[in-house]
Design a protein around this motif. Structure first.
Motif, PDB file in Angstrom:
ATOM      1  N   GLU A  82       0.848  -1.192   0.000  1.00 23.24           N
ATOM      2  CA  GLU A  82       0.000   0.000   0.000  1.00 23.24           C
ATOM      3  C   GLU A  82       0.884   1.242   0.000  1.00 23.24           C
ATOM      4  O   GLU A  82       1.931   1.241   0.630  1.00 23.24           O
ATOM      5  CB  GLU A  82      -0.889   0.019   1.249  1.00 23.24           C
ATOM      6  CG  GLU A  82      -1.922  -1.071   1.285  1.00 23.24           C
ATOM      7  CD  GLU A  82      -3.095  -0.797   0.361  1.00 23.24           C
ATOM      8  OE1 GLU A  82      -3.230   0.332  -0.140  1.00 23.24           O
ATOM      9  OE2 GLU A  82      -3.861  -1.728   0.127  1.00 23.24           O
ATOM     10  N   PRO A  83       0.445   2.313  -0.649  1.00 24.15           N
ATOM     11  CA  PRO A  83       1.248   3.543  -0.652  1.00 24.15           C
ATOM     12  C   PRO A  83       1.567   4.067   0.740  1.00 24.15           C
ATOM     13  O   PRO A  83       2.626   4.615   0.965  1.00 24.15           O
ATOM     14  CB  PRO A  83       0.368   4.545  -1.414  1.00 24.15           C
ATOM     15  CG  PRO A  83      -0.557   3.705  -2.213  1.00 24.15           C
ATOM     16  CD  PRO A  83      -0.758   2.428  -1.434  1.00 24.15           C
ATOM     17  N   ALA A  84       0.666   3.899   1.693  1.00 23.82           N
ATOM     18  CA  ALA A  84       0.907   4.408   3.038  1.00 23.82           C
ATOM     19  C   ALA A  84       2.061   3.693   3.725  1.00 23.82           C
ATOM     20  O   ALA A  84       2.700   4.234   4.615  1.00 23.82           O
ATOM     21  CB  ALA A  84      -0.361   4.266   3.876  1.00 23.82           C
ATOM     22  N   GLU A  85       2.353   2.440   3.284  1.00 27.32           N
ATOM     23  CA  GLU A  85       3.419   1.667   3.919  1.00 27.32           C
ATOM     24  C   GLU A  85       4.810   2.153   3.510  1.00 27.32           C
ATOM     25  O   GLU A  85       5.734   2.129   4.301  1.00 27.32           O
ATOM     26  CB  GLU A  85       3.280   0.186   3.565  1.00 27.32           C
ATOM     27  CG  GLU A  85       2.062  -0.452   4.189  1.00 27.32           C
ATOM     28  CD  GLU A  85       1.878  -1.891   3.754  1.00 27.32           C
ATOM     29  OE1 GLU A  85       2.654  -2.369   2.905  1.00 27.32           O
ATOM     30  OE2 GLU A  85       0.962  -2.533   4.262  1.00 27.32           O
ATOM     31  N   LEU A  86       4.949   2.557   2.269  1.00 27.76           N
ATOM     32  CA  LEU A  86       6.251   2.999   1.775  1.00 27.76           C
ATOM     33  C   LEU A  86       6.083   4.278   0.968  1.00 27.76           C
ATOM     34  O   LEU A  86       5.419   4.287  -0.061  1.00 27.76           O
ATOM     35  CB  LEU A  86       6.882   1.916   0.882  1.00 27.76           C
ATOM     36  CG  LEU A  86       7.245   0.608   1.570  1.00 27.76           C
ATOM     37  CD1 LEU A  86       7.690  -0.416   0.548  1.00 27.76           C
ATOM     38  CD2 LEU A  86       8.348   0.833   2.590  1.00 27.76           C
ATOM     39  N   ALA A  87       6.698   5.333   1.416  1.00 26.85           N
ATOM     40  CA  ALA A  87       6.559   6.615   0.735  1.00 26.85           C
ATOM     41  C   ALA A  87       7.139   6.589  -0.675  1.00 26.85           C
ATOM     42  O   ALA A  87       6.786   7.401  -1.511  1.00 26.85           O
ATOM     43  CB  ALA A  87       7.241   7.703   1.551  1.00 26.85           C
ATOM     44  N   ALA A  88       8.010   5.635  -0.978  1.00 23.22           N
ATOM     45  CA  ALA A  88       8.653   5.552  -2.289  1.00 23.22           C
ATOM     46  C   ALA A  88       7.670   5.220  -3.402  1.00 23.22           C
ATOM     47  O   ALA A  88       8.030   5.231  -4.560  1.00 23.22           O
ATOM     48  CB  ALA A  88       9.771   4.510  -2.262  1.00 23.22           C
ATOM     49  N   HIS A  89       6.428   4.940  -3.066  1.00 22.55           N
ATOM     50  CA  HIS A  89       5.483   4.513  -4.080  1.00 22.55           C
ATOM     51  C   HIS A  89       4.880   5.645  -4.899  1.00 22.55           C
ATOM     52  O   HIS A  89       3.872   5.469  -5.550  1.00 22.55           O
ATOM     53  CB  HIS A  89       4.409   3.635  -3.458  1.00 22.55           C
ATOM     54  CG  HIS A  89       4.960   2.305  -3.085  1.00 22.55           C
ATOM     55  ND1 HIS A  89       4.336   1.467  -2.235  1.00 22.55           N
ATOM     56  CD2 HIS A  89       6.097   1.689  -3.437  1.00 22.55           C
ATOM     57  CE1 HIS A  89       5.061   0.383  -2.082  1.00 22.55           C
ATOM     58  NE2 HIS A  89       6.145   0.510  -2.802  1.00 22.55           N
ATOM     59  N   ALA A  90       5.528   6.777  -4.888  1.00 26.85           N
ATOM     60  CA  ALA A  90       5.154   7.825  -5.814  1.00 26.85           C
ATOM     61  C   ALA A  90       5.657   7.467  -7.212  1.00 26.85           C
ATOM     62  O   ALA A  90       5.264   8.073  -8.194  1.00 26.85           O
ATOM     63  CB  ALA A  90       5.735   9.165  -5.374  1.00 26.85           C
ATOM     64  N   ASP A  91       6.497   6.450  -7.316  1.00 23.26           N
ATOM     65  CA  ASP A  91       7.042   5.957  -8.575  1.00 23.26           C
ATOM     66  C   ASP A  91       6.510   4.546  -8.815  1.00 23.26           C
ATOM     67  O   ASP A  91       6.758   3.643  -8.024  1.00 23.26           O
ATOM     68  CB  ASP A  91       8.571   5.954  -8.474  1.00 23.26           C
ATOM     69  CG  ASP A  91       9.230   5.454  -9.746  1.00 23.26           C
ATOM     70  OD1 ASP A  91       8.892   4.352 -10.212  1.00 23.26           O
ATOM     71  OD2 ASP A  91      10.104   6.157 -10.263  1.00 23.26           O
ATOM     72  N   ALA A  92       5.787   4.345  -9.913  1.00 19.82           N
ATOM     73  CA  ALA A  92       5.186   3.039 -10.213  1.00 19.82           C
ATOM     74  C   ALA A  92       6.251   1.949 -10.356  1.00 19.82           C
ATOM     75  O   ALA A  92       6.050   0.815  -9.917  1.00 19.82           O
ATOM     76  CB  ALA A  92       4.350   3.120 -11.485  1.00 19.82           C
ATOM     77  N   TYR A  93       7.388   2.276 -10.948  1.00 17.89           N
ATOM     78  CA  TYR A  93       8.448   1.289 -11.151  1.00 17.89           C
ATOM     79  C   TYR A  93       9.025   0.828  -9.813  1.00 17.89           C
ATOM     80  O   TYR A  93       9.287  -0.354  -9.610  1.00 17.89           O
ATOM     81  CB  TYR A  93       9.553   1.860 -12.051  1.00 17.89           C
ATOM     82  CG  TYR A  93       9.064   2.094 -13.453  1.00 17.89           C
ATOM     83  CD1 TYR A  93       9.178   1.094 -14.418  1.00 17.89           C
ATOM     84  CD2 TYR A  93       8.462   3.292 -13.809  1.00 17.89           C
ATOM     85  CE1 TYR A  93       8.705   1.301 -15.703  1.00 17.89           C
ATOM     86  CE2 TYR A  93       7.982   3.501 -15.084  1.00 17.89           C
ATOM     87  CZ  TYR A  93       8.112   2.493 -16.031  1.00 17.89           C
ATOM     88  OH  TYR A  93       7.627   2.696 -17.301  1.00 17.89           O
ATOM     89  N   GLN A  94       9.199   1.773  -8.881  1.00 16.56           N
ATOM     90  CA  GLN A  94       9.706   1.412  -7.561  1.00 16.56           C
ATOM     91  C   GLN A  94       8.675   0.600  -6.800  1.00 16.56           C
ATOM     92  O   GLN A  94       9.016  -0.335  -6.079  1.00 16.56           O
ATOM     93  CB  GLN A  94      10.093   2.664  -6.765  1.00 16.56           C
ATOM     94  CG  GLN A  94      10.783   2.340  -5.448  1.00 16.56           C
ATOM     95  CD  GLN A  94      12.084   1.573  -5.645  1.00 16.56           C
ATOM     96  OE1 GLN A  94      12.923   1.951  -6.446  1.00 16.56           O
ATOM     97  NE2 GLN A  94      12.235   0.469  -4.922  1.00 16.56           N
ATOM     98  N   ALA A  95       7.405   0.938  -6.955  1.00 16.02           N
ATOM     99  CA  ALA A  95       6.345   0.170  -6.298  1.00 16.02           C
ATOM    100  C   ALA A  95       6.340  -1.272  -6.789  1.00 16.02           C
ATOM    101  O   ALA A  95       6.189  -2.213  -6.000  1.00 16.02           O
ATOM    102  CB  ALA A  95       4.988   0.829  -6.541  1.00 16.02           C
ATOM    103  N   VAL A  96       6.524  -1.466  -8.097  1.00 18.74           N
ATOM    104  CA  VAL A  96       6.593  -2.820  -8.665  1.00 18.74           C
ATOM    105  C   VAL A  96       7.810  -3.556  -8.108  1.00 18.74           C
ATOM    106  O   VAL A  96       7.711  -4.709  -7.669  1.00 18.74           O
ATOM    107  CB  VAL A  96       6.647  -2.765 -10.213  1.00 18.74           C
ATOM    108  CG1 VAL A  96       7.058  -4.104 -10.803  1.00 18.74           C
ATOM    109  CG2 VAL A  96       5.299  -2.317 -10.769  1.00 18.74           C
TER     110      VAL A  96
END
Length: 111
Positions: free
Chosen positions: A74-88
């Protein structure tokens, strides 16, 4: 290739380059553990806040004999998820850790 890969986008446009990024991660997981029979990936941009920018939610579901492994970031768990590639990347790393744990348990059981 043993596994079936399904990629779904929600709340955003399909991206060929992101598809390739996902395929690369799925291929690496298959090299790590060859018992994967299915892989479903959902990339979602649930909310678009102009002040906060884009946030991405990625869910990786792996199907292996006797078990389903789900890595859900979830985005709330990791702030780095503003980038889709990093989230993947983060979601696949979490899936790999769970897969390693599953493989270790299988190995210990078959000793």
């Amino acid at each position: 290739m043993k596994r079936a890969l399904r990629i779904t986008y929600r709340g955003m446009e399909t991206s060929d380059t992101l598809n390739e990024h996902i395929r690369d991660h799925a291929d690496k997981l298959e090299q790590f553990y060859d018992g994967i029979t299915g892989c479903n990936v959902v990339v979602e941009e649930p909310h678009r806040h102009h002040a906060q920018g884009h946030h991405f939610h990625v869910r990786v579901e792996l199907h292996v004999p006797g078990r389903d492994i789900i890595a859900d970031r979830e985005p709330a768990e990791l702030a780095a998820h503003a980038d889709a590639y990093q989230a993947v990347t983060d979601a696949f790393e979490a899936a790999r850790r769970q897969l390693q744990h599953h493989a270790d348990r299988q190995h210990a059981y078959h000793r």
